[in-house]
Structure formats: structure tokens, C-alpha cells
Write a protein that holds these residues in place. Sequence first.
Motif, PDB file in Angstrom:
ATOM      1  N   THR A  28       0.977  -1.175  -0.042  1.00  0.00           N
ATOM      2  CA  THR A  28      -0.165   0.119  -0.015  1.00  0.00           C
ATOM      3  C   THR A  28       0.777   1.068  -0.061  1.00  0.00           C
ATOM      4  O   THR A  28       0.103   2.397  -0.223  1.00  0.00           O
ATOM      5  CB  THR A  28      -1.019   0.045   1.363  1.00  0.00           C
ATOM      6  N   GLY A  29       2.236   1.162   0.077  1.00  0.00           N
ATOM      7  CA  GLY A  29       3.113   2.384   0.369  1.00  0.00           C
ATOM      8  C   GLY A  29       2.846   3.061   1.752  1.00  0.00           C
ATOM      9  O   GLY A  29       3.230   4.077   2.016  1.00  0.00           O
ATOM     10  N   ASN A 105       7.442   5.993  -4.949  1.00  0.00           N
ATOM     11  CA  ASN A 105       6.216   6.745  -4.852  1.00  0.00           C
ATOM     12  C   ASN A 105       6.397   7.834  -3.523  1.00  0.00           C
ATOM     13  O   ASN A 105       5.615   9.021  -3.880  1.00  0.00           O
ATOM     14  CB  ASN A 105       5.160   5.653  -4.452  1.00  0.00           C
ATOM     15  N   VAL A 106       7.235   7.628  -2.725  1.00  0.00           N
ATOM     16  CA  VAL A 106       7.203   8.814  -1.753  1.00  0.00           C
ATOM     17  C   VAL A 106       8.002   9.769  -2.225  1.00  0.00           C
ATOM     18  O   VAL A 106       7.611  10.959  -2.013  1.00  0.00           O
ATOM     19  CB  VAL A 106       7.585   8.138  -0.415  1.00  0.00           C
ATOM     20  N   MET A 107       9.245   9.566  -2.967  1.00  0.00           N
ATOM     21  CA  MET A 107      10.074  10.597  -3.650  1.00  0.00           C
ATOM     22  C   MET A 107       9.466  11.501  -4.444  1.00  0.00           C
ATOM     23  O   MET A 107       9.283  12.599  -4.466  1.00  0.00           O
ATOM     24  CB  MET A 107      11.122   9.799  -4.045  1.00  0.00           C
ATOM     25  N   ARG A 164       2.703   1.188 -10.947  1.00  0.00           N
ATOM     26  CA  ARG A 164       1.096   0.923 -10.689  1.00  0.00           C
ATOM     27  C   ARG A 164       0.638  -0.546 -11.371  1.00  0.00           C
ATOM     28  O   ARG A 164      -0.249  -1.407 -10.984  1.00  0.00           O
ATOM     29  CB  ARG A 164       0.399   2.030 -11.130  1.00  0.00           C
ATOM     30  N   THR A 165       1.107  -0.664 -12.563  1.00  0.00           N
ATOM     31  CA  THR A 165       1.036  -2.023 -13.185  1.00  0.00           C
ATOM     32  C   THR A 165       2.123  -3.006 -13.103  1.00  0.00           C
ATOM     33  O   THR A 165       1.934  -3.935 -14.025  1.00  0.00           O
ATOM     34  CB  THR A 165       0.637  -1.556 -14.831  1.00  0.00           C
ATOM     35  N   ASP A 166       2.937  -3.056 -12.280  1.00  0.00           N
ATOM     36  CA  ASP A 166       3.817  -4.002 -12.088  1.00  0.00           C
ATOM     37  C   ASP A 166       4.746  -4.155 -13.187  1.00  0.00           C
ATOM     38  O   ASP A 166       5.287  -5.348 -13.623  1.00  0.00           O
ATOM     39  CB  ASP A 166       3.201  -5.256 -11.494  1.00  0.00           C
TER      40      ASP A 166
END
Length: 253
Positions: A28-29, A105-107, A164-166
Motif C-alpha cells: 500500500t506504500g 512513490n514517496v519521493m 502501478r501496473t507491476d
Amino acid sequence: MTSESSHQKQTRARIIEVAAELLTASSTGQISTREVCAAAGVKPPTLYHHFGDKDGLLHAVVADGFERYLARKRAVGTTGDVVTDFRRGWDMHVEFGVTHPALYNVMYGRPMARQDVPAAAVARTDLVATMRTLDDAGRLRLPVEVAADAVETAAVGVTLHLIRTDGTRDDPAAAIVRDAVIAAVIGPSRTYTDTPASPHLAATAAQVRDALPHGPVATLRASETALLRDWLDELATAAPTEGPERHRRPSPR
């Protein structure tokens, strides 16, 4: 005192490392300070002492992530060919993102997280410097800052899509977007000859250039339109006395 300071630094680094690992493993991040403390073998007061709160911890993780990103970027090196170096830099960026999805994703997915992060500012400065080098070489189709914005937007967008799509670094989408960006941002190398454009040719080129509408032209792609404008600008501003050492027309700002 030195021993205690060294221990504090090691503890802080360990918490950041564990938080980054948990982020990468998270589907989930999201992570909690409780699980970070448990994995790092520290008590909550220790975490709060170093980072203040969860947001402070994430800020530190982002800073560490950008430092690792810059180190990876420096390791890629250069070949001396601007297009090859651009491709290598793009591929490295995408690879870093899909290898560290939650961290990336955080960066890049949370703009507020990288505020006041020196390494994030350095990453942006490096990108602008690359665009300026292309501009100095007469290869940039766009103003420097606009080109940097376009490249960053495309690279981050495709990387977040792959996460998102692996997807992987070798996903066709990454190469398609990369090559489209190259076509839109980087122009061909130029070899000037001793034969200048005639005044009549320069005047005709200026007339055609000035007749072009803003935006798309007929069935030309955006990259083709940009190239056409670039060629017409070069011909229109060519002076009969200019030869192989002439100065390049400066890009509009």
C-alpha cells in the motif's frame, strides 16, 4: 561523547534503512511507526527523538532515497554522446523507480515530502544542467527550463505507471515514451559548411516560418513541427558571411 554520537548516527541510519525496506515491501506504500520500531529494534521514544514524528521519518527516508538515487546516477557515467547519455539516464531513472516502488512513490508521488531536501534539489539542478549542455551544443528544441519540466514529467509519469501496473524497466511503454521525449526535446547534430544560405533562401525561410500557425500543422507530428520550425529559424537567421565557426542562434527564453 564521540562514541555516543556515533551510536546515535548508527541508530538513526538503521531506522531510515528499515523504514525504506518496509516501504519497499509494503503493498500500500504505507508504514506505521510501530512496525518501524519493531523492525529496527528501538523503542518509540528513540524514533521520535531522531525524527519528531512519522512525517519527519518519511522526510528523512526521502532525503536518503534521493542521495541513493544521485549515487546511482553518478555511477552511470557518460559516453560523450548526448543522446546515448540521455537514454542511459532515463533507463536508470525508470529502473530505480521500479526497483524501489514504494520509496519512489514517496519521493515523486508526494511532492510535499521532498520539500527542503537538498538531494532532491541537486537532482533537479543536474537535470537542468543536462538540458543546458544540450542547449549549448545547439541540440535543444525547447527553452532549458521547459525541456527539464517536460523530461521530468514524462520520466516520473511513466515510472509511476509502471509501478502501478507491476511493469519493468524493459516495458515497451518506457522505451516509447523515452524515444518520443528525445524526438520532442533533442534536435539533430549539425555540421556547418562553408556554403552559406543565400539572402533569397533566408528570406523565403523567414516567410514560411512566419506563416506557420501556432500549434499543430497539417498532419505533422508535434516533434516534426518543432523540427520544421527549428530548420526554418536556422535558415532565416543565416547570414551570408557565416561559415563553420558561426555562433548558434540562442534559444528563445
